[in-house]
Design a protein around this motif. Structure first.
Motif, PDB file in Angstrom:
ATOM      1  N   TYR A 222      -9.230  10.011   3.449  1.00 37.62           N
ATOM      2  CA  TYR A 222      -8.677  10.688   2.274  1.00 37.62           C
ATOM      3  C   TYR A 222      -9.535  10.416   1.047  1.00 37.62           C
ATOM      4  CZ  TYR A 222      -6.844   6.085   0.910  1.00 37.62           C
ATOM      5  OH  TYR A 222      -6.727   4.769   0.553  1.00 37.62           O
ATOM      6  N   ARG A 224     -10.175   9.476  -2.732  1.00 34.63           N
ATOM      7  CA  ARG A 224      -9.520   8.590  -3.703  1.00 34.63           C
ATOM      8  C   ARG A 224      -8.971   9.370  -4.893  1.00 34.63           C
ATOM      9  NH1 ARG A 224     -14.003   5.245  -2.139  1.00 34.63           N
ATOM     10  NH2 ARG A 224     -13.299   3.272  -1.214  1.00 34.63           N
ATOM     11  N   SER A 231      -1.227   8.305  -1.243  1.00 36.23           N
ATOM     12  CA  SER A 231      -1.893   7.269  -0.438  1.00 36.23           C
ATOM     13  C   SER A 231      -0.986   6.105  -0.072  1.00 36.23           C
ATOM     14  CB  SER A 231      -3.139   6.755  -1.165  1.00 36.23           C
ATOM     15  OG  SER A 231      -2.801   6.167  -2.400  1.00 36.23           O
ATOM     16  N   LYS A 235      -1.002   3.727   3.384  1.00 37.59           N
ATOM     17  CA  LYS A 235      -1.102   2.263   3.372  1.00 37.59           C
ATOM     18  C   LYS A 235       0.073   1.611   4.092  1.00 37.59           C
ATOM     19  CE  LYS A 235      -3.782   2.458  -0.896  1.00 37.59           C
ATOM     20  NZ  LYS A 235      -3.799   2.236  -2.362  1.00 37.59           N
ATOM     21  N   LEU A 246      -7.426   3.196   7.793  1.00 36.77           N
ATOM     22  CA  LEU A 246      -7.697   4.050   6.637  1.00 36.77           C
ATOM     23  C   LEU A 246      -9.181   4.056   6.284  1.00 36.77           C
ATOM     24  CD1 LEU A 246      -4.725   3.056   4.291  1.00 36.77           C
ATOM     25  CD2 LEU A 246      -4.762   4.669   6.203  1.00 36.77           C
ATOM     26  N   PRO A 248     -10.966   5.583   3.034  1.00 32.81           N
ATOM     27  CA  PRO A 248     -11.046   6.310   1.760  1.00 32.81           C
ATOM     28  C   PRO A 248     -12.481   6.709   1.443  1.00 32.81           C
ATOM     29  CG  PRO A 248     -10.790   3.969   1.367  1.00 32.81           C
ATOM     30  CD  PRO A 248     -10.641   4.159   2.846  1.00 32.81           C
TER      31      PRO A 248
END
Length: 273
Positions: A222, A224, A231, A235, A246, A248
């Motif tokens: 994904y 930021r 997000s 998490k 994850l 980022p």
């Protein structure tokens, strides 16, 4: 028309979707684009795919060159079953890695849940996970961000969510403002699929509970600075489930050249995980 409705609506047989591109030989990787888009979403990814991979992009139900039935509800089940039917027709010798972008990642999760025999692992990009209260609550949060002025996806969602009379004409204006650097497109052929998919796949979703029940290896990529994702949900999932990792990247919602490099690196890991 009658035969199409009879086969797919009455008999509930899934549509076979259009394979936009089928490049290379080796480990199969299936790419699923997002809402109001097409396989052009992956234009920055495909040139980076190394040898040893078979990259297959699919135009989702209602978008690109795939069928666009105006009677369909475009639920996540509709989308996932059509993708599953299409994959089966490919007669692959091994389970493919499924890579989804935006709504395509929601469909990928549903696919893995409904048809696990067709999925090796998942790479989920820019996944818009929402729960009931967050789907509407994010609108107020995002309005405070200067970034929304450059986000066609958000403009379309905001207009549709806040204005029941939002029309195709307004949607086409938003699509034009999006410019050529995005895969976001809306016109009279995709208007119904867009409206129904937004309502029945994105807003009415249970992705959090579904993804929590999967045992396959899952990578969530994904941006930021992506205002269309929350997000904290990623998490929480990663913290509770060891199979979810994850990744980022400095970016927003679209798969830019920089974002594409990260996606290809993750594919290399999760295709052999």
């Amino acid at each position: 028309m009658f035969l199409d409705v009879f086969i797919h609506k009455t008999l509930k047989r899934p549509y076979k979707l259009v394979i936009a591109e089928d490049i290379g030989k080796g480990i199969p990787v299936i790419f699923l684009h997002g809402i109001a888009s097409s396989s052009i979403t992956w234009r920055n990814v495909l040139p980076l795919m190394p040898k040893g991979y078979r990259a297959i992009t699919i135009d989702l139900l209602g978008f690109g060159n795939s069928p666009k039935p105006d009677w369909a509800k475009y639920t996540v089940e509709d989308h996932a079953n059509a993708v599953a039917h299409t994959i089966k027709k490919l007669h692959l010798k091994q389970k493919p890695l499924i890579v989804g972008h935006s709504m395509g990642s929601l469909i990928a999760v549903s696919l893995a849940s409904r048809h696990p025999q067709l999925v090796h692992n998942l790479v989920l990009c820019s996944m818009p996970i929402y729960i009931a209260e967050s789907a509407s609550g994010t609108l107020e949060t995002y309005k405070k961000s200067d970034a929304i002025v450059n986000t066609a996806y958000f403009k379309a969602y905001q207009a549709f969510a806040e204005r029941p009379d939002f029309t195709l004409k307004g949607a086409e204006k938003i699509a034009k403002l999006a410019g050529s650097d995005t895969s976001f497109r809306l016109d009279k052929t995709t208007w119904i699929p867009f409206k129904e998919s937004l309502k029945n796949t994105i807003e009415k979703q249970n992705t959090i509970s579904t993804i929590a029940g999967l045992g396959t290896a899952i990578a969530i990529v994904y941006g930021r600075f992506d205002i269309l994702v929350i997000s904290k949900y990623f998490k929480e999932l990663s913290r509770k489930h060891t199979n979810i990792k994850l990744f980022p990247v400095n970016g927003r919602h679209e798969i830019t050249p920089n974002y594409a490099k990260k996606v290809v690196k993750v594919i290399a890991v999760y295709s052999k995980h």
